[in-house]
Design a protein around this motif. Structure first.
Motif, PDB file in Angstrom:
ATOM      1  N   TRP A  50       7.866  16.006  12.478  1.00 15.54           N
ATOM      2  CA  TRP A  50       7.864  15.651  11.056  1.00 15.54           C
ATOM      3  C   TRP A  50       7.254  14.267  10.841  1.00 15.54           C
ATOM      4  O   TRP A  50       6.480  14.067   9.901  1.00 15.54           O
ATOM      5  N   LEU A  51       7.609  13.312  11.697  1.00 13.45           N
ATOM      6  CA  LEU A  51       7.037  11.971  11.572  1.00 13.45           C
ATOM      7  C   LEU A  51       5.518  11.998  11.710  1.00 13.45           C
ATOM      8  O   LEU A  51       4.798  11.319  10.960  1.00 13.45           O
ATOM      9  N   LEU A  52       5.027  12.774  12.664  1.00 17.48           N
ATOM     10  CA  LEU A  52       3.581  12.880  12.851  1.00 17.48           C
ATOM     11  C   LEU A  52       2.922  13.505  11.634  1.00 17.48           C
ATOM     12  O   LEU A  52       1.838  13.078  11.209  1.00 17.48           O
ATOM     13  N   TRP A  53       3.570  14.525  11.045  1.00 18.13           N
ATOM     14  CA  TRP A  53       3.037  15.177   9.853  1.00 18.13           C
ATOM     15  C   TRP A  53       3.002  14.198   8.681  1.00 18.13           C
ATOM     16  O   TRP A  53       2.008  14.130   7.954  1.00 18.13           O
ATOM     17  N   MET A  54       4.072  13.443   8.485  1.00 16.54           N
ATOM     18  CA  MET A  54       4.114  12.472   7.393  1.00 16.54           C
ATOM     19  C   MET A  54       3.046  11.404   7.574  1.00 16.54           C
ATOM     20  O   MET A  54       2.401  10.982   6.605  1.00 16.54           O
ATOM     21  N   HIS A  55       2.856  10.950   8.807  1.00 20.68           N
ATOM     22  CA  HIS A  55       1.831   9.941   9.075  1.00 20.68           C
ATOM     23  C   HIS A  55       0.446  10.465   8.714  1.00 20.68           C
ATOM     24  O   HIS A  55      -0.388   9.730   8.157  1.00 20.68           O
ATOM     25  N   ARG A  56       0.220  11.731   9.006  1.00 16.99           N
ATOM     26  CA  ARG A  56      -1.096  12.326   8.774  1.00 16.99           C
ATOM     27  C   ARG A  56      -1.313  12.746   7.321  1.00 16.99           C
ATOM     28  O   ARG A  56      -2.374  12.515   6.746  1.00 16.99           O
ATOM     29  N   GLU A  57      -0.290  13.365   6.708  1.00 16.65           N
ATOM     30  CA  GLU A  57      -0.453  13.977   5.395  1.00 16.65           C
ATOM     31  C   GLU A  57       0.027  13.117   4.228  1.00 16.65           C
ATOM     32  O   GLU A  57      -0.419  13.306   3.101  1.00 16.65           O
ATOM     33  N   CYS A  58       0.929  12.176   4.471  1.00 15.16           N
ATOM     34  CA  CYS A  58       1.502  11.378   3.382  1.00 15.16           C
ATOM     35  C   CYS A  58       1.460   9.884   3.729  1.00 15.16           C
ATOM     36  O   CYS A  58       2.512   9.234   3.838  1.00 15.16           O
ATOM     37  N   PRO A  59       0.273   9.331   3.933  1.00 13.14           N
ATOM     38  CA  PRO A  59       0.182   7.919   4.319  1.00 13.14           C
ATOM     39  C   PRO A  59       0.682   6.962   3.236  1.00 13.14           C
ATOM     40  O   PRO A  59       0.918   5.787   3.515  1.00 13.14           O
ATOM     41  N   GLU A  60       0.871   7.468   2.003  1.00  6.40           N
ATOM     42  CA  GLU A  60       1.343   6.616   0.913  1.00  6.40           C
ATOM     43  C   GLU A  60       2.862   6.425   0.928  1.00  6.40           C
ATOM     44  O   GLU A  60       3.404   5.636   0.139  1.00  6.40           O
ATOM     45  N   GLY A 107       0.781  -1.229   0.000  1.00  7.55           N
ATOM     46  CA  GLY A 107       0.000   0.000   0.000  1.00  7.55           C
ATOM     47  C   GLY A 107       0.810   1.275   0.000  1.00  7.55           C
ATOM     48  O   GLY A 107       0.259   2.373   0.114  1.00  7.55           O
ATOM     49  N   ARG A 108       2.131   1.185  -0.137  1.00 12.55           N
ATOM     50  CA  ARG A 108       2.970   2.380  -0.134  1.00 12.55           C
ATOM     51  C   ARG A 108       3.551   2.616  -1.522  1.00 12.55           C
ATOM     52  O   ARG A 108       3.911   1.679  -2.224  1.00 12.55           O
ATOM     53  N   GLU A 109       3.661   3.888  -1.912  1.00  6.84           N
ATOM     54  CA  GLU A 109       4.186   4.247  -3.222  1.00  6.84           C
ATOM     55  C   GLU A 109       5.708   4.281  -3.247  1.00  6.84           C
ATOM     56  O   GLU A 109       6.328   3.938  -4.248  1.00  6.84           O
ATOM     57  N   THR A 110       6.289   4.722  -2.172  1.00  3.91           N
ATOM     58  CA  THR A 110       7.740   4.846  -2.095  1.00  3.91           C
ATOM     59  C   THR A 110       8.162   4.862  -0.631  1.00  3.91           C
ATOM     60  O   THR A 110       7.304   4.892   0.258  1.00  3.91           O
ATOM     61  N   VAL A 111       9.460   4.824  -0.405  1.00  2.28           N
ATOM     62  CA  VAL A 111       9.977   4.884   0.962  1.00  2.28           C
ATOM     63  C   VAL A 111      11.012   6.001   1.032  1.00  2.28           C
ATOM     64  O   VAL A 111      11.787   6.201   0.096  1.00  2.28           O
ATOM     65  N   VAL A 112      11.001   6.740   2.112  1.00  2.35           N
ATOM     66  CA  VAL A 112      11.932   7.844   2.334  1.00  2.35           C
ATOM     67  C   VAL A 112      12.799   7.518   3.542  1.00  2.35           C
ATOM     68  O   VAL A 112      12.280   7.140   4.594  1.00  2.35           O
ATOM     69  N   THR A 113      14.108   7.646   3.366  1.00  7.74           N
ATOM     70  CA  THR A 113      15.036   7.483   4.485  1.00  7.74           C
ATOM     71  C   THR A 113      15.447   8.868   4.980  1.00  7.74           C
ATOM     72  O   THR A 113      16.024   9.655   4.229  1.00  7.74           O
ATOM     73  N   MET A 114      15.087   9.163   6.220  1.00 11.23           N
ATOM     74  CA  MET A 114      15.343  10.476   6.815  1.00 11.23           C
ATOM     75  C   MET A 114      16.277  10.318   8.007  1.00 11.23           C
ATOM     76  O   MET A 114      16.109   9.411   8.827  1.00 11.23           O
ATOM     77  N   GLY A 115      17.275  11.189   8.107  1.00  9.47           N
ATOM     78  CA  GLY A 115      18.191  11.147   9.230  1.00  9.47           C
ATOM     79  C   GLY A 115      18.276  12.491   9.918  1.00  9.47           C
ATOM     80  O   GLY A 115      17.946  13.524   9.344  1.00  9.47           O
TER      81      GLY A 115
END
Length: 282
Positions: free
Chosen positions: A108-118, A87-95
């Motif tokens: 940022w993690l909370l924002w990504m969870h809410r706004e970019c679930p893909e 169910g995911r389009e891509t994966v982002v590695t963030m450091g």
């Protein structure tokens, strides 16, 4: 081409030495030399001029450098893409550096969870140097660091500006001596500015390279030190710390770094999340 050969080539370029590259890659010098020899045979050109001072790129090596970086980055993106969760389009590695992880990267993690679930997220904490290396070699998409030295193929975007301020424990009328000052290592730029501003200050009795630990220490024992305004604001409001009047302040800006070849659509979403996180934590 073996991606390991391209990685070895990039490590020799970065360190300027076959010996240092071998140490960083946990290989023998013979193995590193063998990999570079295979590369030179495949390209029918010498990649390095080797001498007692180390190794420097030949003109052919300089041309291959651009492609080696791209090869590694494409490989890392391909490796992550084929391992996508359902169910995911891509994966982002963030450091991020440890001192930036909370609250900025948490927001940022909370924002990504809410706004970019893909988008799947792989979050890591490391030193600034290691994060820069991983962005440069393509194994990490984006990193947030406080110091962003120039690196080939890497873009550094200002995320937010912060100040390092001198604070001391209260009550303010309680005298503190030079031995009560805790030196916090905020990097070379800060250290140079600090020594210029306080040329007669003796070496610190206590030096700590992690801000939160230094805050805990002076709160427990009494003392002073330079800290990020965002980190000490709550203590100032509670009256547990106070600003030292007329003391110099130092800039301490955070940057989002990424490859020049990063996917622009994904980067746009990451940028939006980082700006929202920076606003939420300001």
């Amino acid at each position: 081409m073996d991606i390991g050969v391209a990685r070895t080539f990039l490590e020799v370029v970065k360190t300027g030495s076959f010996v240092n590259a071998a140490a960083n890659l946990n290989l023998t010098q013979t193995a590193v030399s063998a990999r570079i020899r295979v590369l030179e045979q495949q390209l029918d050109r010498p990649m390095f001029v080797r001498n007692k001072a180390g190794a420097r790129l030949t003109p052919a090596g300089e041309q291959f450098f651009r492609f080696a970086t791209t090869l590694v980055q494409v490989w890392e993106r391909a490796r992550r893409s084929v391992a996508l969760p359902p169910g995911r389009e891509t994966v982002v590695t963030m450091g991020a550096e440890l001192s930036l992880w909370s609250p900025l990267l948490r927001q940022w993690l909370l924002w990504m969870h809410r706004e970019c679930p893909e988008i799947a997220v792989n979050a890591q904490i490391d030193s600034a140097e290691r994060l820069m290396e991983q962005v440069q070699d393509g194994s990490m998409d984006v990193a947030v660091v406080y110091a962003a030295p120039r690196r080939p193929g890497v873009i550094a975007e200002l995320l937010f500006e912060e100040k390092l301020v001198l604070v001391r424990t209260t009550p303010a009328d309680h005298p503190l001596g030079p031995e009560d000052h805790v030196h916090v290592d905020w990097g070379d730029d800060f250290n140079a500015g600090y020594h210029a501003a306080f040329p007669d200050m003796p070496n610190a009795v206590v030096a700590i390279n992690y801000g939160p630990l230094a805050i805990d220490y002076i709160l427990a024992t009494g003392g002073s030190g330079y800290f990020r305004m965002g980190a000490v604001r709550s203590y100032l409001e509670e009256g547990r710390l106070t600003l030292v009047p007329n003391s110099p302040e130092f800039s301490y800006s955070a940057y989002a770094i990424h490859s020049t070849k990063a996917d622009e659509d994904v980067m746009a979403r990451i940028r939006a999340g980082l700006r929202a996180a920076a606003t939420a934590t300001a």
